[in-house]
Design a protein around this motif. Structure first.
Motif, mmCIF file in Angstrom:
data_model
loop_
_atom_site.group_PDB
_atom_site.id
_atom_site.type_symbol
_atom_site.label_atom_id
_atom_site.label_comp_id
_atom_site.label_asym_id
_atom_site.label_seq_id
_atom_site.Cartn_x
_atom_site.Cartn_y
_atom_site.Cartn_z
ATOM 1 N N ASP A 623 0.844 -1.186 0.000
ATOM 2 C CA ASP A 623 0.000 0.000 0.000
ATOM 3 C C ASP A 623 0.886 1.245 0.000
ATOM 4 N N VAL A 624 0.612 2.130 -0.953
ATOM 5 C CA VAL A 624 1.482 3.282 -1.213
ATOM 6 C C VAL A 624 0.621 4.528 -1.337
ATOM 7 N N LEU A 625 1.104 5.649 -0.808
ATOM 8 C CA LEU A 625 0.538 6.948 -1.130
ATOM 9 C C LEU A 625 1.337 7.487 -2.319
ATOM 10 N N ALA A 626 0.689 7.566 -3.461
ATOM 11 C CA ALA A 626 1.365 8.003 -4.684
ATOM 12 C C ALA A 626 1.033 9.462 -4.938
ATOM 13 N N LEU A 627 2.054 10.282 -5.057
ATOM 14 C CA LEU A 627 1.899 11.712 -5.327
ATOM 15 C C LEU A 627 2.388 11.997 -6.737
ATOM 16 N N ARG A 628 1.535 12.562 -7.576
ATOM 17 C CA ARG A 628 1.927 12.918 -8.945
ATOM 18 C C ARG A 628 2.668 14.257 -8.891
ATOM 19 N N VAL A 629 3.888 14.182 -8.455
ATOM 20 C CA VAL A 629 4.703 15.369 -8.249
ATOM 21 C C VAL A 629 6.155 14.927 -8.287
ATOM 22 N N GLY A 630 7.044 15.836 -8.472
ATOM 23 C CA GLY A 630 8.464 15.509 -8.480
ATOM 24 C C GLY A 630 9.290 16.773 -8.576
ATOM 25 N N PHE A 631 10.596 16.606 -8.517
ATOM 26 C CA PHE A 631 11.504 17.753 -8.438
ATOM 27 C C PHE A 631 12.467 17.787 -9.619
ATOM 28 N N VAL A 632 12.140 17.037 -10.692
ATOM 29 C CA VAL A 632 13.070 16.969 -11.822
ATOM 30 C C VAL A 632 12.447 17.464 -13.122
ATOM 31 N N GLY A 633 11.160 17.816 -13.102
ATOM 32 C CA GLY A 633 10.541 18.387 -14.288
ATOM 33 C C GLY A 633 10.090 17.392 -15.329
ATOM 34 N N GLU A 638 6.020 10.393 -6.736
ATOM 35 C CA GLU A 638 6.669 10.037 -5.476
ATOM 36 C C GLU A 638 5.829 8.947 -4.833
ATOM 37 N N LEU A 639 6.486 7.872 -4.445
ATOM 38 C CA LEU A 639 5.803 6.726 -3.829
ATOM 39 C C LEU A 639 6.188 6.679 -2.353
ATOM 40 N N HIS A 640 5.247 7.047 -1.489
ATOM 41 C CA HIS A 640 5.476 7.097 -0.043
ATOM 42 C C HIS A 640 4.894 5.825 0.563
ATOM 43 N N ALA A 641 5.764 5.045 1.182
ATOM 44 C CA ALA A 641 5.351 3.714 1.632
ATOM 45 C C ALA A 641 6.021 3.382 2.960
ATOM 46 N N PRO A 642 5.509 2.391 3.681
ATOM 47 C CA PRO A 642 6.198 1.966 4.908
ATOM 48 C C PRO A 642 7.673 1.682 4.604
ATOM 49 N N ILE A 643 8.540 2.224 5.419
ATOM 50 C CA ILE A 643 9.959 2.196 5.076
ATOM 51 C C ILE A 643 10.486 0.766 4.959
ATOM 52 N N ASP A 644 9.952 -0.144 5.727
ATOM 53 C CA ASP A 644 10.413 -1.533 5.663
ATOM 54 C C ASP A 644 10.013 -2.225 4.360
ATOM 55 N N GLU A 645 9.061 -1.654 3.632
ATOM 56 C CA GLU A 645 8.597 -2.247 2.373
ATOM 57 C C GLU A 645 9.233 -1.584 1.154
ATOM 58 N N LEU A 646 10.103 -0.614 1.378
ATOM 59 C CA LEU A 646 10.651 0.146 0.251
ATOM 60 C C LEU A 646 11.449 -0.748 -0.686
ATOM 61 N N GLY A 647 12.185 -1.717 -0.135
ATOM 62 C CA GLY A 647 12.969 -2.623 -0.963
ATOM 63 C C GLY A 647 12.108 -3.464 -1.885
ATOM 64 N N VAL A 648 10.927 -3.865 -1.415
ATOM 65 C CA VAL A 648 10.013 -4.654 -2.250
ATOM 66 C C VAL A 648 9.593 -3.846 -3.470
ATOM 67 N N ILE A 649 9.256 -2.579 -3.253
ATOM 68 C CA ILE A 649 8.824 -1.715 -4.357
ATOM 69 C C ILE A 649 9.971 -1.465 -5.319
ATOM 70 N N TYR A 650 11.146 -1.162 -4.777
ATOM 71 C CA TYR A 650 12.308 -0.891 -5.633
ATOM 72 C C TYR A 650 12.633 -2.108 -6.502
ATOM 73 N N ASP A 651 12.694 -3.289 -5.902
ATOM 74 C CA ASP A 651 13.036 -4.499 -6.658
ATOM 75 C C ASP A 651 12.041 -4.745 -7.792
ATOM 76 N N ALA A 652 10.763 -4.530 -7.504
ATOM 77 C CA ALA A 652 9.747 -4.761 -8.541
ATOM 78 C C ALA A 652 9.904 -3.759 -9.683
ATOM 79 N N LEU A 653 10.131 -2.499 -9.366
ATOM 80 C CA LEU A 653 10.294 -1.482 -10.402
ATOM 81 C C LEU A 653 11.563 -1.732 -11.211
#
Length: 826
Positions: A623-633, A638-653
């Motif tokens: 479960d992720v709070l997805a924000l359609r925003v960023g700092f690179v133009g 931005e995918l805000h998620a429980p910090i312990d689950e960040l590796g799962v999201i990164y690996d999948a992407l």
């Protein structure tokens, strides 16, 4: 009340009196200067790299030169001048890069060759030296004399001093004041300032705070008299020389050698000094300083035949980053003025600015880099150990060239994100912010070592970072943005509270907005994005994200300015700090929608999930709070998620994006990409400027009827009226520049000049760069600078002094890349 009678405490007492606060008292446990001040070498140099320090050093030299006449107390100010010498191109770049800043501030500084050095200092071996900056108005002062002169000036205005009177405890009263228990009774104080030097941590503990620092041991030595010095008709300039890791100078008829050993430095009192200590010194340790001492004799050979008549080895406070801790502490009305490693040089400026802050609510120059709360990530029970290790490390870097991005490795990583091992396996080179470790760049080139390289000009990371930028512009990149400060403001009155604290309207549910926090005097205090989450009938939910280093400062802002409701009733909401609970991945680039769609069932189309919208979605089963925003133009989330689950999201992407050329992206690339879009950061938005000067008009709703009042609004409107009437015009305007940097990098504190018809610099500087970077997509350097308003119009041709050389520049009226933000809305 000020706790501590060294140079910084005395300076604050003096400057509070100058600002009209004379119902003040300084309490010192022993005699004045009996901590670190009395044994200081007493030197002040204008050779510095930041605007704030440059103004401090200018003021310090001017104050010491006039203080004796003002107070009648001898200070023994010597205007000897000094050299800071260079041997290698890196040192040359650093020192020549100071020339424009010095000119902007009004500090006389010249780049000189070895012949000039030899003429001014015939006893110094210049054979291997390339050149130096010469600062003729530098000098040195008697530390005890200077402190007593400041005290005399404060006493003459009515301030008090209590010597031989140790503070025993500090108790906070219900009315917000303090009862300070001392050996001579209890003192009632509205404000307390910790200026306790080596005892700073012990005093801070009395109100539940920590001061991470080391009492590092510094050695300087005095030789027996040198007969040749007696024949001179002028005093020799001080020489600062990184080859010998210190300084050498004439001290009357003797030589004085000061050394900052670059390895194996030592800190005193691991658990803090005993209260009974007075004028403490430590035995000489020639094994530690031997290499550097031999080099000093090598460069100043006339001293070698002479004996050492005195060794001074005393403790100096060093914080983990070498900068003082100044200002609000987190406990209301308890202020910090501690961790000052060069108190004689910076004490006058630090005392002046803190006095202005306390009396008027604002400083004359930005001291944001000294924020006393910036080490809030260090656990309270770990502060002593962390401060001792990192502070001692900082001491060892005191005489190493401060190249931008130079990493100090001790105690790293302190706050690793779950992705650190994955990034390391893919060759990442790391930096840290507010304790969080994050990628800086990825070498990614066959044969290129996976170690960091730093320089003032283009270096080994330049091309790999260009590849990271191209990945974001042309394909898709992943950035670890976990370091953000993150808050939840939840409750029935959450929207009203935020509306009355910040400058912009609170967004509608499911939307994202940008807003600012102002000081009560209408200056910029902070910036944050606001996401309004779907709530229920009983409460509103706001998700707030700000700069990492602002975490404690922003939390304290809410505590301090929390508004009252109708008839004084408290407004009902809770501010929760969730920075450590949530990790953040930024996915950005034209292929980011396609990549994210492979890992979620959510509808990511523009019709359903437009720019500046927020949704809760599931990514790789998380479960992720997805924000359609960023700092690179670019298109991205931005995918805000429980910090312990960040590796799962990164690996999948990462796995899903291999055929799309997904790339890891670091901090260097982020800086380039945000500059191309003209996005500001905290160094561009300092608390000595207002939102009008910084060009934040669209986000400051002073004229919007529905917005209502907010902190700083009245002061901002008053400043605006004064500017429009010509009574008090704006000093600056934040301006966006294209700069032809060639091989150089624009880092900040570079002076900006008007030009004549031929494009040559004309007159003195008209402004100063705050931040800059090379824009890989647009093919030239970019910078933000505060300029005199008459030079800030789009199209104005200018010149920026980069590493001492004048480079063509032009004011831009819109972002260099995608000015319409079409790509964000793809």
């Amino acid at each position: 009340m000020i706790v501590g009678g060294g140079i910084t405490g005395a300076s604050l007492l003096y400057h509070l009196a100058k600002e009209g606060w004379t119902d003040t008292v300084l309490v010192e446990k022993a005699e004045l200067t009996s901590g670190s001040t009395w044994h200081a070498a007493g030197q002040v140099t204008h050779s510095v790299s930041s605007y704030t320090l440059a103004t401090f050093r200018k003021y310090g030299c001017e104050l010491y030169a006039s203080l004796e006449d003002e107070t009648g107390v001898a200070t023994s100010w010597h205007r000897s001048g000094s050299f800071r010498v260079a041997y290698e191109p890196l040192e040359v770049d650093w020192l020549r890069g100071q020339l424009g800043l010095a000119e902007y501030v009004g500090n006389e500084m010249h780049w000189v060759d070895k012949g000039f050095i030899a003429e001014k200092h015939p006893f110094y071996d210049v054979n291997e030296i390339v050149g130096a900056v010469y600062t003729p108005n530098d000098g040195h002062v008697d530390p005890s004399g200077a402190t007593n002169a400041l005290i005399a000036g404060a006493r003459a205005a009515g301030a008090g001093v209590s010597r031989r009177n140790r503070v025993l405890a500090i108790h906070r009263r219900p009315d917000g004041g303090f009862d300070v228990a001392t050996e001579r009774g209890t003192i009632e104080a509205e404000h307390v300032v910790n200026a306790a030097g080596c005892y700073a941590h012990q005093v801070a503990r009395m109100v539940g705070l920590s001061v991470p620092m080391a009492n590092a041991l510094h050695t300087y030595l005095l030789t027996t008299p040198v007969p040749e010095f007696a024949q001179l008709d002028h005093e020799l300039p001080v020489v600062r020389d990184d080859y010998l890791s210190g300084y050498v100078r004439q001290e009357q008829e003797s030589g004085l050698i000061g050394i900052y050993e670059q390895t194996n430095a030592e800190a005193a009192w691991p658990e803090g000094p005993e209260w009974s200590l007075e004028n403490p010194l430590f035995p000489a340790d020639y094994d530690r300083i031997g290499l550097w001492l031999a080099r000093a004799f090598e460069r100043f050979p006339i001293l070698e035949p002479h004996g050492i008549k005195q060794v001074i080895r005393g403790a100096i406070a060093h914080t983990p980053d070498g900068e003082p801790l100044l200002g609000p502490s987190g406990v209301p009305n308890f202020w910090q003025l501690v961790g000052v490693q060069v108190g004689i040089a910076d004490g006058p400026g630090l005392g002046r600015e803190l006095a202005r802050w306390m009396v008027h609510g604002e400083t004359g120059v930005s001291v944001r880099g000294y924020d006393a709360r910036r080490f809030g990530f260090v656990a309270h029970d770990d502060a002593v150990r962390y401060g001792r290790i990192k502070g001692t490390e900082d001491y060892e870097y005191r005489h190493q060239t401060p190249v931008p991005g130079l990493e100090h490795p001790a105690e790293r990583p302190y706050r690793p994100s779950p992705l650190i091992e994955r990034f390391a396996q893919r060759g990442g080179v790391f930096t840290q912010v507010y304790g969080w470790e994050r990628p800086k760049w990825f070498p990614g080139v066959a044969g290129l070592p996976r170690t960091d390289v730093v320089a003032f000009a283009h270096t080994d990371w330049f091309d790999p970072v260009g590849e990271e930028c191209r990945a974001v512009r042309e394909r898709v990149g992943i950035l670890d943005s976990t370091a953000f400060a993150k808050f939840e403001l939840v409750g029935p009155d959450a929207v009203e509270i935020l509306d009355r604290l910040t400058t912009n309207s609170v967004p509608a549910p499911g939307r994202i907005g940008l807003t600012y926090l102002l000081t009560p005097t209408g200056r910029i205090e902070g910036e944050m994005t606001v996401t309004r989450l779907p709530g229920d009938e009983r409460e509103d939910r706001l998700y707030l994200v700000s700069a990492a280093v602002g975490e404690q400062k922003d939390r304290e802002y809410f505590d301090t300015h929390w508004p009252a409701g109708a008839h004084g009733r408290p407004l009902d909401a809770e501010l929760r700090v969730v920075s450590g609970d949530l990790g953040v991945l930024t996915l950005a680039g034209p292929s980011s929608r396609d990549l994210l769609a492979r890992c979620t069932d959510a509808d990511l189309s523009n019709e359903t999930f437009a720019w500046l919208r927020a949704r809760k979605i599931t990514v790789a089963g998380v479960d992720v709070l997805a924000l359609r925003v960023g700092f690179v133009g670019e298109l991205g989330w931005e995918l805000h998620a429980p910090i312990d689950e960040l590796g799962v999201i990164y690996d999948a992407l990462w796995e899903a994006g291999t055929d799309q050329g997904v790339a890891n992206v670091g901090n260097h690339a982020l800086d380039s990409l945000r500059m191309e879009k003209g996005y500001r950061i905290s160094r561009d938005l300092t608390h000595d400027v207002g939102p009008d000067e910084a060009g934040l008009g669209p986000f400051v709703k002073t004229d919007h009827v529905a917005k209502g009042d907010f902190v700083g609004r009245a002061a901002l409107l008053a400043r605006r009226r004064a500017a429009e009437s010509g009574e008090r015009p704006h000093r600056w305007r934040l301006t966006y520049l294209a700069v032809d940097t060639d091989r150089a990098e624009v880092h900040g504190s570079d002076a900006v000049y008007a030009v004549d018809g031929s494009g040559a610099p004309s007159g003195g500087p008209v402004g100063l760069v705050t931040t800059g970077a090379y824009g890989y997509t647009v093919g030239h350097g970019l910078a933000f600078a505060y300029l005199a308003p008459e030079h800030a119009e789009p199209g104005t041709e200018l010149s920026v002094r980069v590493l001492g050389d004048f480079r063509p520049a032009r004011v831009l009226g819109e972002p260099a890349y995608d000015p319409s933000s079409r790509r964000l809305r793809m």
